[in-house]
Design an enzyme around this catalytic site. Structure first.
Site, short mmCIF file in Angstrom:
data_model
loop_
_atom_site.label_atom_id
_atom_site.label_comp_id
_atom_site.label_asym_id
_atom_site.label_seq_id
_atom_site.Cartn_x
_atom_site.Cartn_y
_atom_site.Cartn_z
N GLU A 193 0.97 -1.40 0.23
CA GLU A 193 0.06 -0.39 -0.34
C GLU A 193 0.74 0.97 -0.52
OE1 GLU A 193 -4.27 1.29 1.86
OE2 GLU A 193 -2.77 0.98 3.43
N ARG B 162 -2.70 34.44 -17.37
CA ARG B 162 -3.62 34.80 -16.58
C ARG B 162 -2.78 36.25 -16.36
NH1 ARG B 162 -8.17 37.67 -13.79
NH2 ARG B 162 -7.55 38.02 -11.81
N GLN C 105 9.15 36.38 -10.89
CA GLN C 105 9.67 35.15 -10.31
C GLN C 105 8.78 34.21 -9.06
OE1 GLN C 105 13.41 35.90 -8.35
NE2 GLN C 105 14.15 35.23 -9.87
#
Ligand SMILES: Cc1cc2nc3c(=O)[nH]c(=O)nc-3n(C[C@H](O)[C@H](O)[C@H](O)COP(=O)(O)OP(=O)(O)OC[C@H]3O[C@@H](n4cnc5c(N)ncnc54)[C@H](O)[C@@H]3O)c2cc1C
Length: 380
Positions: A244, A270, A281
């Site tokens: 798992e 955007r 940056q």
């Protein structure tokens, strides 16, 4: 050293992504809101072969290895936005099919594996109790043998898939005092007399993966449903935890990849004033950091999958993978939200759901603190 998947593995990964995009993304937001598991999604996963990736063909599976599992599940994570459904499939395969496949008797395998692979049966793993979570081996549920059956008494909590499960993998103490060598592992059918399945537990994330408590009141099961030897429960549990921890976060690699592509696109398109936000940056460094976390997570998880494929010991590497991927996934979701600004916080953009789903990854299959305990203990 080989750092790439084979063409065959890449084909599987690509078709898993396409399958997930086409078949698993219907009404995820609504189902998340309503706490609703998708049985049709579950059946579609089984038809595609997910539940049977690791299971030999004689039981209806694909007979593939852990590296294929990682590749296919990464593809699923890249295409599927229903993280809860994928989590349910992973819990079913890694903590339920694995112990039956690796340690079950021939009769148990013949009786259950075909249904567990075909999608007909859903399984759930019941270890955690109200007073034993991280300290699993102090559990209090007991199993007492009487002739040709066992009587189980106690309770379990946080059992993923329980409300829809047909079979439970249950760990209980068969020796007084329990402990690692006092536990045994059983397959308990959901219609067993004395088994009670509680109400659905409402969660913050992974809401399309159902969960509940279990109660056992002289729950009677056939002695033949013991998986492995009496007293081998601790060993079986740590074996299924290794599987798992190594593989359950493979879909998160795909999710991280999808998030990063979306963020790169958003950062280029955007604008604030006349400048794309990606020209700042502070934003471009976030993208770089997201890529670093994604690639480090891939290396860590693929190494764990390779060790499982090679049947080599992997306790350290599976814990490293669990810790690295879960913390990276959460951090990348947070960065994605920051890059999207206020829009990221709005339900419509689906980032808040991804973050809610991601937060669980540092808790289930052993918390991040427990992974650090395991890693540090293996350094001595
Ligand atoms: C989404 C989800 C799905 C789950 N599915 C299943 C399932 O299918 N079956 C199942 O059996 N369980 C399941 N669990 C339970 C899960 O395994 C436990 O929640 C987990 O092991 C932690 O146990 P706990 O919640 O009791 O926390 P606790 O053990 O009470 O821990 C609380 C805090 O203390 C810290 N802590 C505890 N002990 C130590 C220690 N020794 N060293 C350092 N820090 C420590 C923990 O890291 C944590 O931060 C699920 C949980 C979640 C969130």
């Amino acid at each position: 050293m080989e750092f790439s998947f084979t063409d065959h593995q890449e084909e599987f990964k690509a078709s898993a992504r396409e399958f997930a995009q086409l078949k698993l993304n219907d009404a995820v937001a609504e189902r998340d809101k309503d706490n609703e598991f998708s049985r049709s999604g579950w059946n579609a996963c089984a038809e595609f072969g997910l539940q049977g990736i690791l299971v030999p063909e004689e039981y209806g599976g694909l007979g593939l290895d852990a590296l294929y599992y990682a590749a296919i599940m990464e593809g699923i994570g890249a295409g599927c936005k229903d993280n809860g459904l994928v989590f349910s499939v992973n819990a079913h395969v890694l903590t339920c099919i694995i112990p039956v496949l690796l340690h079950g008797s021939a009769e148990l395998k013949d009786a259950y594996l075909p249904g567990l692979v075909s999608g007909e049966l859903i399984a759930a793993n019941a270890m955690t109790e109200a007073d034993s979570g991280s300290d699993v081996y102090t559990l209090r549920t007991t199993a007492h043998r009487e002739n040709d059956h066992y009587l189980i008494n106690g309770s379990k909590t946080f059992v993923t898939n329980a409300p829809v499960a047909d079979a439970f993998i249950v760990y209980a103490a068969t020796k007084k005092g329990g402990g690692f060598f006092g536990l045994s592992c059983f397959l308990v059918e959901s219609n067993s007399p004395g088994l009670m399945v509680g109400e659905k537990i409402e969660k913050m994330g992974l809401r399309t993966s159902p969960m509940s408590e279990l109660g056992f009141n002289n729950c009677r099961i056939p002695a033949a449903n013991l998986i492995g030897e009496e007293g081998a429960g601790g060993i079986l549990f740590s074996s299924s935890m290794e599987w798992e921890r190594g593989l359950i976060l493979a879909p998160c690699l795909g999710s991280m990849d999808r998030l990063l592509s979306d963020c790169v696109h958003y950062a280029h398109t955007r604008k604030t004033g006349s400048q794309a936000i990606g020209s700042h940056q502070s934003i471009s460094h976030k993208l770089a950091e997201m890529k670093v976390r994604l690639e480090s997570s891939r290396l860590s998880l693929y190494k764990a999958a390779w060790l499982k494929t090679m049947k080599k010991p992997a306790a350290l590497e599976t814990s490293l993978a669990k810790l690295t991927v879960s913390e990276s996934y959460i951090e990348n979701c947070r960065d994605a939200m920051q890059i999207y600004g206020g829009y990221g916080y709005m339900v419509e953009y689906e980032l808040e759901r991804e973050l809610r789903d991601a937060l669980a990854s540092s808790l289930y299959s052993g918390t991040s603190e427990i992974q650090k305990n395991i890693i540090s203990s293996l350094l001595q």
